[in-house]
Design an enzyme around this catalytic site. Structure first.
Site, short mmCIF file in Angstrom:
data_model
loop_
_atom_site.label_atom_id
_atom_site.label_comp_id
_atom_site.label_asym_id
_atom_site.label_seq_id
_atom_site.Cartn_x
_atom_site.Cartn_y
_atom_site.Cartn_z
N ASP A 146 -21.59 -66.88 7.13
CA ASP A 146 -20.63 -66.41 7.93
C ASP A 146 -20.95 -64.88 7.94
OD1 ASP A 146 -17.45 -66.29 9.42
OD2 ASP A 146 -17.63 -64.54 8.13
N GLU A 211 -24.82 -67.54 10.40
CA GLU A 211 -23.98 -66.54 11.48
C GLU A 211 -24.82 -65.45 12.19
OE1 GLU A 211 -20.06 -66.27 13.46
OE2 GLU A 211 -20.97 -65.50 11.63
C1 GLC Z 1 -18.07 -64.92 11.96
C2 GLC Z 1 -16.52 -65.95 11.45
C3 GLC Z 1 -15.43 -65.76 12.60
C4 GLC Z 1 -14.76 -64.73 11.12
C5 GLC Z 1 -15.61 -63.54 11.26
C6 GLC Z 1 -14.54 -62.87 9.78
O1 GLC Z 1 -17.82 -64.36 12.78
O2 GLC Z 1 -16.80 -67.31 12.91
O3 GLC Z 1 -14.31 -67.12 12.83
O4 GLC Z 1 -13.50 -63.89 11.95
O5 GLC Z 1 -17.62 -64.03 10.83
O6 GLC Z 1 -15.48 -63.97 8.53
#
Ligand code: GLC
Length: 498
Positions: A146, A211
């Protein structure tokens, strides 16, 4: 649950609202028994402010003192204290929060209840390796990492980020107002990721997805290379970022998105295509219900891994959520005037299983977010029993993509026009498929021979067609003349070539 699970107070426990560790163990067994894999979401950038590490860090108990990013801030000529720089939280407003206990500011890229962990601390790095090992020993098959691009910040936190002259906003609390050169994609981030890759590779066949929302050059850095391996892939978010509404979807735009990834991806790496997730609106609402099957064909039949989101196989739509019902912290922080541009609640409503109350999601009489009122029309049970449905097409695509030609076959693009996006997948002496999508908001007739930049056979067999196409010519199994193909608006065809 300040950010619905992205604020972790214990990295090696199951939140009781979801069950117990025994439940988790039986889940993973059940998944493996069915020949499936389980990839965990790993949230390394920040913990919850309720994590015991944070408490101990506030109290300056070693080694926790440096587990987070602390700073005294600056005192101006009036004697007033300010944060050390202009950095803005992804969820708007200053990314620094004053802590009374420690008498210092701490940095939070997201909510103030999500303090950023400090990867310059060796003990912290060790701690997170232990977390990965814990889940690997449990048998998980990999991790979705993440918010990875935010992992480290520049060491000198007196540096302001430059204002972005092209952002179109002069709101200093809006994260889009700055160019994030000191808070994203820092060199140390890749070093930490590499160490995690090495740790994970001590186990067999584990997957690592990153991500990262950045420009293509920065995104590609997360693949690493043969001597310095990193993620199996960073998410390809360009379908989401480059297609904002229905009129953006053209044959040219889809081809540009494919090229953007394929031309920039390091040699020997594996692509992926993200259609949706819990942070972005649903396809049917963003781009149009007519395109649901065509885009699923695109997602599942291109080379690489399709990444999708629950309900996209049914064409689920965004749900209207009133300001009073809004729970997403990002939505809430933008207030009643602007929450709809930022809230992620509309795509997070319950899965629509069937036509019973609460769409079969729960036997309770309420849900945390409203069930979409369209659930009587759009639900899995109904689509499973219908003769044709988005779900049936999706299942057929999922099966088709297991054929060797879709695993290993080369790709070519016979016809790309404003309206039409098409590609073939083929093996040297074997199968060849042709996928044709009509991106236009109207019916289009096309002579594929005439437009193709390589020879195509006269006819092809229809393998799949999109839901709204009911012409007798495109019935499954029929021979279609490639001279004259009539496609419904937003329609898609999967054809097998002789
Ligand atoms: C990522 C997740 C999102 C979350 C953020 C903070 O972007 O997909 O849902 O709010 O990280 O952890």
């Amino acid at each position: 649950m300040k950010d619905f699970g992205y604020d972790i107070s214990n990295y090696t426990a199951i939140d009781p609202i979801f069950g117990t560790m025994d439940d988790f163990d039986s889940l993973i067994r059940g998944i493996h028994d069915r020949g499936m894999k389980l990839v965990m979401d790993f949230v390394p950038n920040h913990s919850s402010d309720e994590h015991e590490w944070f408490n101990k860090s506030v109290n300056q108990e070693d080694p926790y003192t440096d587990y987070y990013v602390w700073n005294d801030g600056v005192i101006d000529s009036n004697g007033t204290r300010h944060p050390p720089n202009n950095w803005v939280s992804e969820f708007r407003g200053s990314a620094w929060e004053w802590n009374e206990g420690r008498q210092q500011y701490y940095y939070h890229e997201f909510l103030k209840e999500q303090p950023d962990l400090n990867y310059r601390s060796e003990e912290l790095r060790k701690e997170m390796e232990n977390v990965l090992t814990f889940w690997l020993e449990k048998g998980v098959d990999g991790f979705r990492m993440d918010a990875l691009m935010y992992l480290l910040e520049v060491e000198d936190v007196t540096l302001d980020e430059p204002v972005d002259p092209d952002s179109g906003t002069d709101d200093p609390d809006d994260p889009d107002s700055l160019v994030h050169i000191y808070t994203t994609n820092q060199p140390g981030t890749f070093q930490v990721l590499h160490s995690w890759r090495q740790l994970i590779d001590q186990y067999d066949e584990k997957m690592l997805m990153a991500e990262v929302y950045s420009d293509v050059n920065d995104v590609m850095r997360y693949y690493g290379n043969d001597t310095y391996p990193l993620a199996d892939f960073p998410f390809n978010f360009f379908l989401i970022e480059n297609l904002l509404n229905r009129t953006d979807v053209t044959g040219y735009a889809l081809k540009d998105i494919v090229d953007l990834w394929m031309d920039n991806m390091p040699a020997g790496k594996w692509p992926n295509w993200v259609l949706g997730n819990h942070d972005n609106g649903r396809i049917a609402s963003r781009l149009g219900e007519d395109l649901v099957d065509a885009l699923n064909m695109f997602d599942l039949l291109l080379p690489g891994t399709p990444v999708t989101y629950y309900g996209e196989e049914l064409g689920m739509e965004n749900t209207f959520v009133s300001w009073e019902e809004t729970v997403d912290p990002e939505g809430c922080r933008w207030g009643p005037e602007h929450y709809q541009e930022h809230s992620r609640d509309p795509e997070r409503t319950p899965m629509q299983w069937d036509s019973t109350s609460m769409a079969g999601f729960t036997t309770f009489n309420s849900t945390w977010l409203p069930v979409n009122p369209n659930y009587l029309e759009v639900n899995a049970a109904r689509q499973e029993s219908a003769e044709v449905s988005h779900l049936k097409i999706y299942n057929a695509l999922a099966k088709l993509r297991q054929e060797e030609v879709f695993v290993k076959g080369v790709i070519a693009f016979p016809v790309i026009t404003k309206e039409i996006f098409s590609f073939t997948r083929s093996l040297a002496h074997g199968d060849m498929y042709l996928v044709v999508l009509n991106t236009a908001e109207e019916e289009v007739e096309i002579n594929l021979h005439h437009h193709s930049n390589f020879p195509l056979p006269d006819t092809a067999t229809v393998v799949l067609r999109s839901l709204h196409d009911d012409s007798p010519e495109t019935e499954i199994g029929s021979e279609l003349s490639l001279d004259d193909v009539a496609m419904v608006e937003g329609g898609g065809l999967v054809l097998q070539l002789p």
